[in-house]
Design an enzyme around this catalytic site. Structure first.
Site: not given
Ligand code: 26W
Length: 817
Positions: A358, A546-547, A552, A654, A658
């Site tokens: 992701h 968004k976060r 971003k 995503t 929406k």
């Molecule tokens: C360990 C810390 C950590 C926590 C969460 C590292 C990475 C993440 C996720 C991979 C981050 C995340 O939410 N990625 C997002 O995933 C969405 C669903 O596929 C995408 O639409 C977003 O672009 C992407 O940033």
């Protein structure tokens, strides 16, 4: 037992009787929480009738089942979506109204389970809705965090984090399943003993944490299928025993209990920035091990010990690398507990597990200190070592002598365990979440793996459930669509495209615009009630939600607003269509620049509000505590959607989908799924700006970008940047966001300044904004674009995504309807 009917009268009776039996109250006397619980448990009764049928059907047909493992599921509230999927909203609304209760006020009593940070967790939740709606047998598996993502308060313009104790009043939707409780073991050591001429690995002196599952039913839309979200809660095996109590040792006993139970206490609030914290490692192993033990137990019940059948009957999907320990854990169970040999276990494991990546952000790639894994999970570590040894042998045959390359691809190297390499090497499928992201994975992140195992790589573009993100959050638009094109699109969301011709129908556009206006008014009320801020619904609603993350580029939006402000205050004759900019964003508590950006946005809101002429044209609203429920009001009300990530950095996005589905027009970069949105609507119906992904990647490689040249040449931008630190925004504390300012201009530790190309893309962004503002002045043209966006959004339904996953990876057979 004949199934109970859930018509209006039975719903009323059930609510009255529950209030009577559980609370000893009549409807009039009951508190809002009590009413909420009575209604929710009526909905739950209705779901449970289907649940038993679905469970028996799966067992009888011995169907293949998907286990979707994710450290986050950002579910949002359940009640309304459950009613919707039961096709009973009308019955509930009428029943409640006859009891003198407003449905909306009941819905607001439900605590929101915020068991996720952002995109990854919300995607998992959308997937569950689609899986059930497509009758595919599946179970979501995660941690039952006692505290979800923090609640955000803004105090003096700055973010303050408060605990989210969502379980305080209990959770109506979950059922504990004590018979599936199991043990997870940590620490200790492994002895190798001889038994019947074979080596056996015996884990000794470990400490045990008990994993207790709670199941939440996931109903599909108008179907019999009910899947489950299984959340694992950590419990100590140790109960406070009276002996130690009597001996005054109860402090020690309760310390041990706390040590175990802390594992499912709280969700880590970092998304993207990864830190090798021991508790996080324990969390990941906790829910993967418990899930894997359950999977094997269930498999054995249905299929005995014929483990060759496992890949045919079970697929395990890991949502990013966080549940990647499923790989060595499955090997451990197959070898140590079920007696299979290494090769057999490895083959079954690879065939059973699939992985989705992701993010390509280097700082988000999960790595664990080798020593920590060895100490906490000694047997898992041994398996990882052996996997690594065999992998490196294989890599050597492809790349003889290329130590650095092999080190880069290894599971264990430079003192760390590399989870992404483990997942690519040891699963049969690695996929990206948009076409662009899939290409970057092959060209960059996993370049060398793609050379030797190209068949593993694919890209399946993300999606969102149109049931929550259109039907539930925008009921008026849903009716308008059904009046125009019928209801087939509900099951076949791509058929929303039948709406496209209506873009040229003036009467339809008029109704479409009116609905947007109603949704804007709904948001205005929410902002007024929650934050005491007055917003004029005649303004254009422009949103970035968004976060908060540098990539971003919320700062790009903020700088542009500041430039607009300057145009207004310096030029008396300047006018524009009034616009309100909404921001919704949580910052990770330790992410200093992200927090400074929130501070900056709030200061900007104040600055504008204080200027009598500026506030006629501009307003900035920072929405506190952006969560799923807020999104459900904000998104249908938005006319402009800001998707500004530096191209190549947002794997998919995503939120973008929406907004599109609800008829907002996007201003965005060619990044993630924006690229495919542009393909769907055509360049006339989206405002694309900025560097393309390959240019961005070239610029990183060349490392010659210097933001100062832009700073020197763009007067408006330079002025806005200067205002960050000259007291304009922070009169009493001009240095408040100094670090942010410096990060945009100057590099540090050999890195270049402005690493996300804010200055570089500013001119192009500003031009796209001008084009958009000009187009907005023509309502016919504007609403045409809006309608086209909704019409072409069907492909971004997660139903399409799940169908693709199923065709290419999972191969599940739908349960009988
Ligand atoms: C360990 C810390 C950590 C926590 C969460 C590292 C990475 C993440 C996720 C991979 C981050 C995340 O939410 N990625 C997002 O995933 C969405 C669903 O596929 C995408 O639409 C977003 O672009 C992407 O940033």
């Amino acid at each position: 037992m004949p199934a109970t009917k859930f018509d209006k009268e039975s719903i009323k009776e059930s609510i009255i009787s529950k209030l009577q039996r559980y609370n000893g109250r009549s409807v009039k006397e009951a508190s809002p929480q009590q009413i909420y619980k009575a209604v929710a448990s009526t909905v739950r009764d209705q779901i449970m009738q289907k649940f038993t049928v679905a469970r028996d059907e799966r067992k009888a047909t011995k169907s293949k089942r998907l286990y979707y493992l994710s450290v986050e599921f950002l579910m949002g509230r359940s009640m309304y979506c459950n009613m919707l999927n039961l096709v009973s909203t009308k019955e509930y609304r009428e029943a409640l109204s006859e009891l003198g209760i407003s449905l909306d006020s009941v819905l607001n009593e439900e605590p929101e389970p915020g068991l996720g940070n952002g995109g990854l967790g919300r995607l998992a939740a959308c997937f569950l809705d689609s899986l059930s709606s497509l009758d595919l047998p599946a179970m979501g598996c995660t941690i039952r965090y006692e505290y979800g993502l923090f609640r955000q308060k803004i105090v003096d313009g700055q973010q303050v984090e408060l605990p989210d104790s969502w379980l305080e009043n209990g959770n109506v939707w979950e059922i504990p399943v004590m018979e599936d409780a199991c043990e997870v073991h940590y620490g200790g050591h492994v002895d190798i003993v001889e038994q019947d001429g074979k080596q056996k690995f015996v884990h000794r002196d470990y400490y045990t944490v008990e994993a207790v599952p709670y199941d939440m039913p996931i109903v599909g839309y108008d179907t019999q299928t009910v899947n489950t979200l299984r959340t694992w809660s950590a419990r100590s095996k140790k109960r406070i025993d009276l002996n130690s109590f009597g001996q005054g040792k109860y402090a020690q006993a309760s310390e041990e209990i706390e040590l175990a139970e802390v594992i499912s206490k709280v969700l880590y609030p970092e998304d993207k920035h990864y830190e090798g914290k021991m508790l996080r490692l324990k969390q990941h192993y906790f829910f993967t091990s418990a899930t894997l033990q359950y999977i094997i137990k269930d498999f054995k019940k249905l299929h005995g010990n014929n483990f060759e059948l496992l890949p045919e009957k079970v697929c395990i999907h890991i949502n990013d690398t966080h549940p990647g320990l499923a790989i060595p854990e499955l090997m451990r169970i197959l070898m140590d507990e079920e007696g299979l040999g290494w090769d057999e276990a490895a083959e079954i494991t690879e065939k059973t597990i699939a992985y989705t990546n992701h993010t390509i952000m280097a700082e988000a790639l999960e790595k664990w200190p080798e020593a920590m894994v060895r100490q906490q999970l000694p047997r898992i570590y041994m398996i990882l070592e052996e996997l690594n040894r065999r992998l490196c042998d294989k890599l050597w045959s492809f790349f003889p002598g290329e130590w650095e390359r092999i080190g880069h691809m290894a599971i264990i190297s430079y003192g760390q365990v590399h989870m992404a390499n483990l997942c690519v090497a040891m699963t049969h499928s690695t996929n990206g979440v948009s076409q662009l992201h899939g290409d970057i994975l092959k060209e960059e992140t996993f370049h060398d793996y793609n050379l030797i195992m190209p068949e593993k790589f694919s890209a399946i573009t993300n999606g969102i459930t149109h049931r929550r993100w259109l039907m539930s959050c925008n009921p008026e638009l849903t009716s308008l669509i059904c009046d125009a094109i019928g209801t087939d699109w509900i099951r076949q969301p791509e058929q929303l495209s039948a709406l496209r011709p209506f873009a040229d129908d003036a009467a339809f556009r008029e109704k479409f615009a009116q609905i947007k206006q109603h949704n804007k008014e709904r948001l205005v009320r929410l902002v007024q009630n929650r934050q005491g801020i007055t917003v004029d619904p005649a303004f254009i609603f422009d949103t970035q939600a968004k976060r908060l993350h540098e990539y971003k580029r919320q700062i790009l939006n903020a700088l542009h607003i500041l430039v607009l402000y300057n145009r207004i205050v310096t030029d008396e004759s300047f006018t524009m269509e009034p616009r309100v900019f909404f921001f919704g964003a949580k910052a990770s508590p330790g992410y200093y620049r992200a927090k400074q950006t929130i501070r900056l946005i709030n200061a900007l809101a104040d600055l504008i509000q204080k200027h009598p002429r500026a506030r006629k044209y501009l307003q900035v609203v920072f929405l506190e505590n952006y969560d799923v429920s807020t999104a459900e009001v904000l998104i249908p009300a938005s006319e402009i959607s800001e998707q500004l990530s530096t191209a190549s950095k947002e794997a998919s996005g995503t939120g973008n989908m929406k907004f599109m589905m609800n008829g907002a027009v996007t201003i965005g970069t060619m990044d993630g799924a924006n690229v495919e949105m542009a393909e769907q609507v055509g360049m006339d119906n989206i405002y694309i700006f900025g560097m393309r992904s390959d240019t961005v990647r070239d610029m990183y490689r060349e490392n010659t970008y210097n933001p100062m040249t832009i700073y020197e040449s763009n007067d408006e931008l330079r002025r806005a940047l200067t205002q960050l630190i000259d007291g304009t925004l922070f009169p009493t504390n001009p240095a408040a966001v100094q670090d942010l300012y410096h990060s945009l201009l100057m590099g540090e530790n050999g890195n270049m300044g402005d690493p996300y190309f804010v200055l570089k893309d500013f001119g192009s962004y500003s031009m796209a904004q001008r084009r958009m503002a000009a187009d907005h002045k023509n309502p016919d043209e504007w609403w045409k674009k809006a309608v086209i966006n909704t019409a072409m959004s069907g492909i971004f339904s997660s139903d399409r995504t799940i169908r693709e996953y199923n065709e290419r990876i999972w191969h599940l057979t739908p349960l009988k309807r």
